[in-house]
Scaffold this active site. Structure first.
Site, mmCIF file in Angstrom:
data_model
loop_
_atom_site.group_PDB
_atom_site.id
_atom_site.type_symbol
_atom_site.label_atom_id
_atom_site.label_comp_id
_atom_site.label_asym_id
_atom_site.label_seq_id
_atom_site.Cartn_x
_atom_site.Cartn_y
_atom_site.Cartn_z
ATOM 1 N N GLU A 49 50.883 -2.383 -136.463
ATOM 2 C CA GLU A 49 49.975 -2.050 -137.551
ATOM 3 C C GLU A 49 49.868 -3.197 -138.555
ATOM 4 O O GLU A 49 48.786 -3.494 -139.068
ATOM 5 C CB GLU A 49 50.429 -0.771 -138.256
ATOM 6 C CG GLU A 49 50.381 0.483 -137.408
ATOM 7 C CD GLU A 49 48.955 0.956 -137.130
ATOM 8 O OE1 GLU A 49 48.013 0.357 -137.676
ATOM 9 O OE2 GLU A 49 48.803 1.926 -136.371
ATOM 10 N N ASP A 62 45.440 1.812 -125.130
ATOM 11 C CA ASP A 62 44.042 1.471 -125.392
ATOM 12 C C ASP A 62 43.785 0.007 -125.714
ATOM 13 O O ASP A 62 43.080 -0.698 -124.989
ATOM 14 C CB ASP A 62 43.486 2.373 -126.493
ATOM 15 C CG ASP A 62 44.368 2.400 -127.751
ATOM 16 O OD1 ASP A 62 45.472 1.834 -127.713
ATOM 17 O OD2 ASP A 62 43.936 2.984 -128.761
ATOM 18 N N GLU A 100 41.470 15.101 -132.411
ATOM 19 C CA GLU A 100 42.443 14.108 -131.965
ATOM 20 C C GLU A 100 42.760 14.256 -130.490
ATOM 21 O O GLU A 100 43.061 13.267 -129.815
ATOM 22 C CB GLU A 100 43.728 14.218 -132.781
ATOM 23 C CG GLU A 100 43.694 13.506 -134.111
ATOM 24 C CD GLU A 100 43.641 12.001 -133.967
ATOM 25 O OE1 GLU A 100 44.695 11.347 -134.038
ATOM 26 O OE2 GLU A 100 42.524 11.459 -133.772
ATOM 27 N N GLU A 127 36.449 4.850 -133.556
ATOM 28 C CA GLU A 127 36.230 4.430 -132.170
ATOM 29 C C GLU A 127 34.904 4.918 -131.599
ATOM 30 O O GLU A 127 34.207 4.175 -130.885
ATOM 31 C CB GLU A 127 37.394 4.899 -131.294
ATOM 32 C CG GLU A 127 38.682 4.122 -131.463
ATOM 33 C CD GLU A 127 39.443 4.498 -132.721
ATOM 34 O OE1 GLU A 127 40.353 3.758 -133.128
ATOM 35 O OE2 GLU A 127 39.123 5.554 -133.310
ATOM 36 N N THR A 162 40.660 -5.329 -132.815
ATOM 37 C CA THR A 162 40.729 -3.876 -132.665
ATOM 38 C C THR A 162 40.594 -3.164 -134.007
ATOM 39 O O THR A 162 40.286 -1.974 -134.046
ATOM 40 C CB THR A 162 42.039 -3.464 -131.971
ATOM 41 O OG1 THR A 162 41.957 -2.107 -131.541
ATOM 42 C CG2 THR A 162 43.231 -3.633 -132.912
#
Length: 1160
Positions: free
Chosen positions: A137, A282, A376, A394, A480
């Protein structure tokens, strides 16, 4: 003839007109709602207004916090709000949201706000907080945000548009962040640790607790790290990230080419082998392809193509993307999909495989139409599996890429729907709040930084025209986290790895495939996954590859029309409300029936907790299955809001009759029904045993249990039924004993016994595990009149024994069955009531036994004071051969070390009484004798860290001797380590050691005598310069250390300057041993009052002892708080003692980064 020709021509015109009308109808069916340029601009302006509302709320209410709490209208700071678990590891008190939003401000054309934000980041953002953060993160949000901000700031400066003062400050800050993340890469595999401490790097807890990481966590570093290397010219960052990517590639399943979910960072073993494109994997796939695009290294394109073929072969099931087992790819690993896979269609656009991108996106859009937001997680039949929605970007990202690739106005309509849902259902006065439950649209006090960094950025780009852009987006690639990195970085190759891989050009001609079909038949359009050759390395252009343009996308969507509604019809209106988790009572039969109807099964675990298992296919109806999913989600959320303390607050069963007098007690599980011991007075009563023992039917011995606290066994019926039977017989309380062999609170978690919602029970009930229950029954078999106290906290022994006398240790907790007639040997109690004076040990013949067991239950220390010098003081330990499974040979009359059946270590030590009859040896004497025995009988003097071990031993001795818990985590860890390292010497090795004499480096016996546990009187004498003959031998370091340890009982504190202060009130002075002598009067102890502290002619109400920088200061104050006298002495502390002190207290000091040698 002419008429016939005219007739044929008319027929042809009619056919052509009908064909034209068919095409128009097809187009109108999908574009009648297409946005006009005015409407498109209106939506863009709405996006800008919504962004201003969110960004302004953060700056006005949350800055410089990491995140905005939109419901509380305040900032979220690490460590100031209740922990949310791993999600908080993205926070580091470094103004996260502002950093993450930098390049979004520029993309949206807000140049003035961008320049101001850059100034604020330079001014306020710091990256040296003493917190543990997520490497993943921090990389994508902080490092990526700083790089994106730097790239845009540099561009605007060079163009002369803004930030003419900018001098790469953000790049310097990005380099600092990169340097703070680098220690995480120091692993044998190159895969980084998932966590790092910003200030300390890889500290002990991280090294021991974080050995696994997700594939995405390790594989989403290269874009940011390579950009940092190429912008700074230091290639270490790119090399580290490449090494991690290379190792992950090697660990793929060689047959399926799939990746697992979680990997061990040290040996590369797969911990979780599920494989998909959602959470945990992902962005690894994303970065494999984008690394090729950004860096120009065809190695990554070749790898991506292999991965992509595997995903399309095994994971892709039509429009669905279902996780499989990487080693058994034909078997699904779960029956639901998560929201993070919504990025996949956008990645497929970059790949050039449009058809599956359109299909998956359409499936996701229909789920959103059903629930307003993308849950989710949702099942393969499109029911909600996890109802949370944190405003993720996304799906919007994929919508943007599909519109950019196809120009299909349908995707503008999709984006408009997203904007309207956000504004209508997520907007709150202070920003935009996450959706806690998409089925109820309840809000959560959360607005993640990516809402500004990604969600609004992609929405703006979807509706903005190219000529309106401050930047040419086509010159950049998105990370991302949607941060901008320039494609020109591909020519700045600073890595040691070659940029071009010639192997990627093999069979290049195969990349140019000829489209065979000319008709508008989507079923004949080849997919990338159908090509068995993994070597192709181009990204085909949609407009060239697919004939028919936007009509092709429409054709695919038409075939999927109402897919979600057909697979999962909307639930019918219900006649009665469903059962909510907050209403559920485990013992309510009606509730259990409802759960069964919803497909929820209840399993009881060995420790008494219940486990809920939901299977949708076992529900009575689809509506019941959906109710079951909602119930499970509510139960998860409910468990998060309940503190662990509230769920597991223990009660206590305390033995209060002679000979225990409260010295022995056991932790017990509470009940959620009946008499509430938490808020009501304790209940005391005589013990009795229920008959029948399980108490599932009325008592056959009501006279025997009337007015007593009854022991009964768990099983065969509900807890509340047992309680009702006891209550009818006149019992005043009940102790339920577990029926499972070997269960104990030492290794299992206590739980609360559940009720059935009725309020007819008025007696208290508690729960004991089997081992503790056996001990209670053993006591009852010896003494039928034994009484116990049921209480929320154990009482002092003084409460039950006004005239203190020696009390025995508690009964042994056996592993066998419950046999009231069997009385086991006495061993140390599991808990000892608090004492403030030396506790008298258990009487065993002429011996006294003192014992203490660490809170981890791993180490037990036992002191046996022998009344006869020739007594074998260890006969009790050896009497029961089942008690000890491993015994180290030793001199039984001095020292013995055993490994008990539960795996704990027991150190038993014998010391003789003084020559004076019935005089108990002082703790100093015991300590010195023990050190001498360790040196003579064991390998102790060859061990490292002897000083630390001695301090830890002193803490254990003190705890056993005084009957109070004085052992901190540091001492406990040291004793457990000593238990592993300590070995007894054979006779031969003992003689060899004696001949070596002083050649070995060790703590000699004289030093051991100095390292004794000093009294506070001795401390005062040392501080005031008045050392007696005995106290002059004492080490002042140990005395000061003792003061610190002892001070915990007198309201002591250590401030952020490392200053130790403790204050003793008047009434405690005598107990603390702080009755002082006056230098002016030079009076002896007999001249002083035993009830007050006298300094000179004036009474002192408090004494304050302060230690700092080697100076010990004693401040004496009267009852008005006025200083009467101050004594200050320089302590003579040897350097080795200082080092020992600083190493022990480094974790306790608030100023650990200072020179620790000055702390004392």
């Amino acid at each position: 003839m002419t008429r016939l020709v005219r007739r044929n021509m008319d027929r042809q015109h009619t056919i052509m007109f009908l064909m034209f009308m068919a095409v128009v109808i097809i187009l109108l069916d999908d574009s009648t709602l297409a946005l006009s340029s005015t409407e498109k601009n209106s939506v863009k302006l709405k996006v800008l207004e919504m962004f201003d509302h969110a960004y302004g709320s953060y700056m006005n209410h949350a800055y410089p916090g990491d995140e905005l709490m939109p419901l509380s209208c305040k900032g979220r700071y690490r460590g100031t709000q209740p922990s949310r678990g791993d999600i908080d590891d993205s926070l580091g008190n470094f103004t996260l949201t502002l950093i993450d939003s930098l390049d979004t401000l520029a993309v949206l054309g807000k140049i003035e706000e961008f320049e101001q934000a850059v100034r604020l980041v330079i001014q306020d953002s710091r990256f040296d907080a003493d917190v543990v953060v997520s490497v993943f993160e921090t990389n994508i949000r902080v490092l990526g945000g700083l790089l994106g901000g730097h790239v845009v700031a540099s561009y605007l400066m060079k163009k002369g548009k803004a930030l003419l003062w900018y001098n790469s400050e953000l790049l310097e800050m990005a380099k600092e962040v990169g340097d703070r993340l680098l220690p995480a890469f120091n692993t044998t595999t190159g895969i980084p640790y998932p966590r790092v401490n910003l200030l300390r790097g890889m500290e002990g807890n991280i090294l021991s607790q974080h050995k696994d990481t997700c594939t995405a966590c390790a594989g989403t570093m290269l874009l940011e790290f390579a950009a940092l290397s190429r912008l700074t010219g230091e290639r270490i960052y790119e090399d580290k990230a490449r090494k991690a990517m290379d190792y992950l590639w090697k660990q793929r399943h060689r047959t399926s080419d799939l990746m697992g979910l979680v990997i061990n960072i040290h040996n590369g073993d797969w911990i979780r082998r599920e494989s998909g494109v959602g959470a945990g994997i992902d962005s690894y796939y994303e970065y494999v392809l984008k690394s090729y695009i950004l860096l120009g290294d065809e190695t990554y394109l070749d790898r991506f193509n292999k991965h992509y073929s595997a995903v399309m072969r095994y994971v892709s099931q039509g429009p669905l993307l279902v996780d499989v087992h990487m080693h058994k790819p034909m078997a699904a690993s779960r029956n639901f999909m998560d929201a993070l896979l919504a990025f996949w269609p956008g990645l497929q656009v970059l790949k050039g495989d449009i058809r599956p991108a359109i299909e998956t996106h359409e499936m996701l859009y229909q789920v959103i139409q059903r629930h307003n937001f993308l849950p989710e997680a949702f099942t393969t039949d499109f029911r909600v599996h996890w109802s949370h929605h944190p405003l993720r970007p996304e799906f919007v990202e994929s919508t943007y890429f599909l519109y950019k690739a196809t120009g299909d106005p349908h995707y503008l309509e999709v984006g408009k729907q997203v904007v309207e849902n956000l504004d209508k259902m997520a907007r709150v006065p202070c920003g935009f709040a996450a959706i806690k439950d998409v089925t109820t649209l309840r809000h959560e006090d959360q607005m993640d930084s990516y809402v500004l960094a990604e969600t609004f950025k992609y929405l703006y780009l979807l509706f903005a025209e190219k000529e309106e852009m401050t930047l040419d987006i086509d010159d950049y690639i998105f990370t991302t986290e949607a941060h901008l990195l320039p494609l020109t970085l591909s020519v700045q190759n600073t890595s040691s790895i070659p940029k071009i891989n010639p192997e990627a050009y093999r069979n290049l001609e195969k990349t140019f495939r000829t489209e065979q079909t000319t008709e508008l038949d989507p079923t004949q359009v080849p997919s990338e996954a159908d090509d068995e050759d993994d070597e192709y390395n181009t990204c085909p252009n949609f407009q060239v590859q697919i004939p028919g343009g936007i009509t092709y996308a429409h054709s695919l969507r038409s075939q999927m029309k109402n897919l979600v509604d057909r697979v999962s019809p909307r639930p019918r209106s219900r006649n009665q409300p469903r059962l909510h988790a907050s209403e559920f009572i485990a013992g309510n039969k009606a509730h259990l029936d409802v759960l069964h109807k919803m497909g929820i099964r209840i399993a009881t675990m060995s420790d008494g907790r219940i486990q809920l298992l939901h299977t949708a296919s076992e529900a009575a109806t689809p509506e019941d299955a959906e109710d079951g999913m909602k119930f499970m989600q509510e139960m998860i959320e409910l468990s998060k809001t309940q503190s662990p303390e509230a769920q597991h607050d223990p009660m206590f069963v305390q033995l209060v009759s002679a000979p225990y007098y409260g010295s022995v007690y056991y932790r017990a599980g509470p009940a959620q029904f009946g008499y509430d011991l938490k808020v009501s007075p304790p209940i005391q009563g005589q013990l009795a045993i229920a008959s029948p023992f399980k108490a599932c039917s009325p008592m056959v011995n009501p006279q025997a249990v009337q007015g007593k606290i009854v022991l009964l066994e768990r099983g065969d019926c509900m807890f509340v039924d047992k309680a009702r039977n006891l209550q009818k017989a006149g019992a005043v309380g009940g102790i339920v004993l577990d029926q499972n062999e070997g269960s104990t609170s030492e290794s299992q978690t206590l739980f609360a016994m559940s009720g059935d919602g009725q309020n007819d029970i008025t007696i208290p009930m508690v729960f004991l595990f089997r081992k503790e229950g056996n001990a209670i029954i053993s006591v009852l078999s010896q003494d039928n009149d034994q009484q116990v106290l049921l209480t929320k906290e154990a009482k002092s022994t003084d409460t039950f024994n006004p005239t203190p006398e020696k009390t025995p240790a508690g009964p042994q907790m056996t592993q066998g069955g419950i046999h009231p007639e069997k009385v086991p040997d006495q061993t140390p109690p599991p808990y000892t009531a608090p004492h403030h004076t030396p506790s008298q040990g258990a009487r065993v013949g002429l011996d006294e036994v003192y014992s203490y067991q660490s809170s981890s239950r791993k180490v037990r220390m036992e002191i046996k004071v022998s009344g006869e010098t020739d007594t074998d003081v260890f006969h009790n330990v050896e009497e029961d051969k089942t008690e000890t499974t491993e015994s180290v040979p030793a001199d039984k009359n001095v020292l013995q070390f055993d490994t008990l059946p539960d795996g704990s270590k027991q150190l038993s030590f014998k010391v003789d009484k003084n020559q004076q009859e019935d005089k108990t040896p002082q703790l100093n004497q015991i300590y010195v004798n023990l050190v001498q025995a360790l040196q003579e009988k064991t390998n102790f003097e060859k061990l490292s860290n002897q000083g630390d071990y001695l301090i830890a031993i002193a803490r254990f001795l003190e705890s056993a001797y005084f009957g109070m818990d004085r052992v901190d985590n540091k001492a406990q860890e040291l004793i457990e380590r000593l238990a592993v390292e300590l070995k007894f010497l054979t006779e031969k090795s003992t003689k060899s050691t004696e001949t070596q004499g002083k050649k070995n480096e060790h703590i000699d016996f004289e030093t051991a005598k100095q390292l004794h546990y000093a009294t506070v009187d001795e401390l005062y004498e040392t501080n005031s310069g008045k050392r007696t003959e005995d106290s002059s031998k004492h080490n002042p370091y140990i005395q000061t250390q003792t003061a610190k340890e002892s001070s915990k009982h007198f309201g002591a504190k250590v401030d952020d300057q490392g200053v130790l202060t403790f204050t003793v009130e008047q009434g405690e002075a005598n107990a603390a041993g702080l009755v002082q002598k006056s230098d002016s009067d030079n009076r002896d102890d007999s001249q002083h009052s035993r009830d007050k502290v006298t300094i000179g002619d004036e009474e002192a109400n408090t004494l304050e002892v302060i230690t700092k920088d080697g100076v010990v200061k004693v401040i004496e104050r009267n009852s008005q708080g006025e200083t009467i006298r101050t004594t200050e002495t320089k302590a003579d502390i040897p350097s080795d003692a200082q080092e020992s002190f600083t190493s022990q207290d480094v974790h306790e000091s608030a100023a650990a980064s200072r020179d620790h040698k000055d702390e004392l």
